[in-house]
Design an enzyme around this catalytic site. Sequence first.
Site: not given
Length: 240
Positions: A119, A214, A216
């Site tokens: 990002c 993202h 994660e």
Amino acid sequence: MTRTHTRPLIAIPARFAATTSALRYAAEVNARALIEAVWRAGGEPVSIHPTDPAAADVADRLARFDGVLLPGGGDLAPHRYGATDTHDSVYDVDDLQDAFDLEVARRTLDLGRPLLAICRGMQVMNVALGGSLEQDMGGADREHRHVVHPVAIQRGTLLEQATGAEKTEASCYHHQRVDRIGVGLTVTARAADGTVEGLELPGHPGWFTAVQWHPEDTAGQDPAQQVLFDALVDAAHHRH
């Protein structure tokens, strides 16, 4: 020295936070989901303190690490990519954070360390290599905040090699995107609206890929996102 029995050290620049309830004061933080994704991959995630690059040699600080992860965060100051105005939507700008992250990006490439940029991290890499950003994508109907959408991945890229797919479901949270692409970078993924979702640097001696989303956010449940962290840690483990 090759670490064969210990986890490769993955440096992650910390993010300044104005308030943290548990600590009562301002803090330096990284997202727990990000840390856990690196740990699941077999790496040892280490948050590093952002400092003025003129006061402490960033290359020396990075030299002991096996890999680097540039995480998400607030917006880069528009003057960093040559803009003379600032859009009203630009937020959480911090000059020290910008200076440090940009230096980490450049020095990591110089050192040839494996690097995953996420990002803001991808935007930092683009700016570090002379690229620019679109300060705002045009409002709620166009920004990619709180959105999970399909991303098309270019064949033959490190991103495709890591994910093993030509499409992935990406969890996005950003209102800016890449405009002018930095020197040497190539686009590895795009959203349906044309937004650049991935960048790589062909010919770079170390493993490097950058994504605008993202991974994660969903890596704990989606192996196609976790493999990005796995690939970073694997490259860090085998860099010697």
